[in-house]
Scaffold this motif. Structure first.
Motif, PDB file in Angstrom:
ATOM      1  N   CYS A   1      10.269  28.295 -57.475  1.00 16.55           N
ATOM      2  CA  CYS A   1       8.442  28.576 -56.784  1.00 16.55           C
ATOM      3  C   CYS A   1       8.319  29.706 -57.604  1.00 16.55           C
ATOM      4  CB  CYS A   1       9.602  28.008 -55.414  1.00 16.55           C
ATOM      5  SG  CYS A   1       7.713  29.055 -54.284  1.00 16.55           S
ATOM      6  N   ALA A   2       7.242  29.767 -58.023  1.00 18.07           N
ATOM      7  CA  ALA A   2       6.937  31.817 -57.911  1.00 18.07           C
ATOM      8  C   ALA A   2       5.181  31.231 -57.762  1.00 18.07           C
ATOM      9  CB  ALA A   2       6.574  31.199 -59.710  1.00 18.07           C
ATOM     10  N   ALA A   3       5.154  32.383 -57.006  1.00 16.62           N
ATOM     11  CA  ALA A   3       3.859  32.540 -56.455  1.00 16.62           C
ATOM     12  C   ALA A   3       2.761  33.226 -56.817  1.00 16.62           C
ATOM     13  CB  ALA A   3       3.399  32.763 -55.430  1.00 16.62           C
ATOM     14  N   ILE A   4       1.175  32.816 -57.485  1.00 17.77           N
ATOM     15  CA  ILE A   4      -0.124  33.910 -58.351  1.00 17.77           C
ATOM     16  C   ILE A   4      -0.913  34.085 -57.603  1.00 17.77           C
ATOM     17  CG2 ILE A   4      -1.604  34.312 -60.129  1.00 17.77           C
ATOM     18  CD1 ILE A   4       1.882  32.005 -60.857  1.00 17.77           C
ATOM     19  N   THR A   5      -0.502  35.942 -56.472  1.00 20.55           N
ATOM     20  CA  THR A   5      -1.427  36.247 -56.320  1.00 20.55           C
ATOM     21  C   THR A   5      -2.864  36.989 -56.700  1.00 20.55           C
ATOM     22  OG1 THR A   5      -0.233  36.484 -54.431  1.00 20.55           O
ATOM     23  CG2 THR A   5      -2.336  37.541 -54.110  1.00 20.55           C
ATOM     24  N   CYS A   6      -4.270  36.395 -57.144  1.00 23.85           N
ATOM     25  CA  CYS A   6      -5.264  36.632 -58.448  1.00 23.85           C
ATOM     26  C   CYS A   6      -6.673  37.336 -57.108  1.00 23.85           C
ATOM     27  CB  CYS A   6      -5.898  35.359 -58.493  1.00 23.85           C
ATOM     28  SG  CYS A   6      -5.238  33.828 -58.418  1.00 23.85           S
ATOM     29  N   PRO A   7      -6.482  38.260 -57.294  1.00 21.20           N
ATOM     30  CA  PRO A   7      -7.573  39.373 -56.846  1.00 21.20           C
ATOM     31  C   PRO A   7      -8.944  39.099 -58.051  1.00 21.20           C
ATOM     32  CG  PRO A   7      -6.296  40.426 -58.549  1.00 21.20           C
ATOM     33  CD  PRO A   7      -5.915  39.616 -58.516  1.00 21.20           C
ATOM     34  N   PRO A   8      -9.539  39.559 -56.971  1.00 14.88           N
ATOM     35  CA  PRO A   8      -9.794  39.976 -55.699  1.00 14.88           C
ATOM     36  C   PRO A   8     -10.167  39.480 -53.833  1.00 14.88           C
ATOM     37  CG  PRO A   8     -12.291  40.156 -56.311  1.00 14.88           C
ATOM     38  CD  PRO A   8     -11.392  39.129 -57.672  1.00 14.88           C
ATOM     39  N   ARG A   9      -9.798  38.099 -54.168  1.00 13.04           N
ATOM     40  CA  ARG A   9      -9.737  37.105 -52.611  1.00 13.04           C
ATOM     41  C   ARG A   9      -8.399  36.977 -52.787  1.00 13.04           C
ATOM     42  NH1 ARG A   9     -15.305  35.884 -51.519  1.00 13.04           N
ATOM     43  NH2 ARG A   9     -16.992  36.163 -52.919  1.00 13.04           N
ATOM     44  N   ASN A  10      -7.559  37.607 -53.502  1.00  5.36           N
ATOM     45  CA  ASN A  10      -6.141  37.156 -53.221  1.00  5.36           C
ATOM     46  C   ASN A  10      -5.693  35.794 -53.228  1.00  5.36           C
ATOM     47  OD1 ASN A  10      -5.107  39.814 -52.992  1.00  5.36           O
ATOM     48  ND2 ASN A  10      -5.903  40.239 -50.810  1.00  5.36           N
ATOM     49  N   THR A  11      -6.334  34.849 -53.657  1.00  7.92           N
ATOM     50  CA  THR A  11      -6.189  33.690 -54.340  1.00  7.92           C
ATOM     51  C   THR A  11      -4.686  33.079 -54.423  1.00  7.92           C
ATOM     52  OG1 THR A  11      -8.815  33.667 -54.751  1.00  7.92           O
ATOM     53  CG2 THR A  11      -7.347  31.630 -55.315  1.00  7.92           C
ATOM     54  N   VAL A  12      -4.325  32.093 -53.923  1.00  8.59           N
ATOM     55  CA  VAL A  12      -2.588  31.667 -54.152  1.00  8.59           C
ATOM     56  C   VAL A  12      -2.499  30.657 -55.365  1.00  8.59           C
ATOM     57  CG1 VAL A  12      -0.870  31.908 -52.910  1.00  8.59           C
ATOM     58  CG2 VAL A  12      -2.603  32.579 -52.320  1.00  8.59           C
ATOM     59  N   MET A  13      -1.818  31.270 -55.716  1.00  5.81           N
ATOM     60  CA  MET A  13      -2.281  29.756 -57.087  1.00  5.81           C
ATOM     61  C   MET A  13       0.091  29.583 -56.832  1.00  5.81           C
ATOM     62  SD  MET A  13      -2.290  29.850 -61.084  1.00  5.81           S
ATOM     63  CE  MET A  13      -2.133  28.350 -61.828  1.00  5.81           C
ATOM     64  N   LEU A  14       0.863  28.364 -56.827  1.00  8.19           N
ATOM     65  CA  LEU A  14       1.754  27.868 -56.559  1.00  8.19           C
ATOM     66  C   LEU A  14       2.382  27.697 -58.092  1.00  8.19           C
ATOM     67  CD1 LEU A  14       3.377  27.846 -52.966  1.00  8.19           C
ATOM     68  CD2 LEU A  14       3.879  29.675 -54.296  1.00  8.19           C
ATOM     69  N   ILE A  15       3.772  28.110 -58.974  1.00  9.29           N
ATOM     70  CA  ILE A  15       3.683  26.799 -59.364  1.00  9.29           C
ATOM     71  C   ILE A  15       5.572  26.741 -58.936  1.00  9.29           C
ATOM     72  CG2 ILE A  15       5.109  26.789 -62.157  1.00  9.29           C
ATOM     73  CD1 ILE A  15       2.139  28.378 -62.109  1.00  9.29           C
ATOM     74  N   ASP A  16       5.252  24.920 -58.373  1.00  9.79           N
ATOM     75  CA  ASP A  16       6.286  24.662 -57.657  1.00  9.79           C
ATOM     76  C   ASP A  16       6.760  24.895 -56.424  1.00  9.79           C
ATOM     77  OD1 ASP A  16       6.576  23.022 -59.720  1.00  9.79           O
ATOM     78  OD2 ASP A  16       8.149  24.087 -60.658  1.00  9.79           O
ATOM     79  N   ALA A  17       7.607  24.028 -55.729  1.00 12.25           N
ATOM     80  CA  ALA A  17       7.140  24.106 -54.459  1.00 12.25           C
ATOM     81  C   ALA A  17       8.815  23.784 -53.771  1.00 12.25           C
ATOM     82  CB  ALA A  17       6.336  23.398 -53.109  1.00 12.25           C
ATOM     83  N   GLY A  18      10.181  24.260 -54.915  1.00 13.67           N
ATOM     84  CA  GLY A  18      11.121  24.198 -54.509  1.00 13.67           C
ATOM     85  C   GLY A  18      11.522  25.384 -53.081  1.00 13.67           C
TER      86      GLY A  18
END
Length: 209
Positions: A13-30
């Motif tokens: 499970c990894a998370a990428i938080t994208c500026p400037p709106r702090n949009t969250v993208m997840l890689i997997d959900a272990g």
């Protein structure tokens, strides 16, 4: 851009938080069965713009049912060459469907035979761009070599999340010029299949600059 790689034992499970709106993208959900850390708890009540399911194994999807109920999950990205029925067949050959893969199987059934209004993703990732590659079923019939490889790039920094790709799967992707082009300039490679030797593809390392 913020990248978080969570300790979920054998899973991912990894998370990428994208500026400037702090949009969250997840890689997997272990999740972590020892500490009970779960992405559904960590991100509870938040919006997840997309979840990339890199691998159709339980250790990559174990918290998916909770994540879907506790978060505003906009979209799921996965290997689109695999239907619900094919997923069911693949998993039955390797021990059956756990709770996470069962949820995904039902979700795939739902999008193949929709009965309601589809969820629309705004896909606002700011300056972060991403691209996925995957081998197709039935050229491969095992979950590992059907993994989704995800390139994430931000202002010249590029990271590759390869799921559980093994040598045969890497070799097939390496035949694609667009994959080789995307690999060029990669800054960080998250090791495939938890660092197992069968996830190492030497041809890629020879060209790493």
């Amino acid at each position: 851009m913020k990248i978080q790689i969570f300790d979920v034992e054998h899973g991912q499970c990894a998370a990428i938080t994208c500026p400037p709106r702090n949009t969250v993208m997840l890689i997997d959900a272990g999740h972590n069965s020892t500490t009970n850390w779960r992405p559904s708890t960590y991100f509870k009540g938040r919006s997840i713009e997309t979840l990339v399911v890199s691998n159709y194994d339980e250790d990559h999807t174990s918290d998916l049912p909770n994540l879907a109920s506790q978060c505003d999950l906009k979209t799921i990205t996965r290997n689109q060459s695999i239907s619900a029925g094919q997923l069911y067949s693949i998993k039955n050959l390797t021990g059956g469907l756990g709770p996470g893969v069962s949820w995904l199987y039902k979700w795939l059934q739902g999008i193949e035979h929709p009965t309601g209004t589809p969820i629309v993703s705004h896909q606002d990732y700011g300056d972060v761009s991403w691209r996925i590659f995957a081998n197709s079923y039935p050229a491969f019939t095992d979950a590992n070599n059907l993994s989704v490889a995800t390139f994430v790039e931000y202002r010249g920094f590029k990271m590759l999340f390869p799921g559980d790709l093994e040598k045969a799967g890497w070799s097939a992707l390496w035949q694609r010029q667009d994959f080789r082009n995307c690999w060029h300039g990669t800054s960080v490679l998250m090791v495939s299949h938890y660092g197992c030797e069968n996830g190492c593809f030497d041809d890629m390392f020879r060209t790493w600059q």
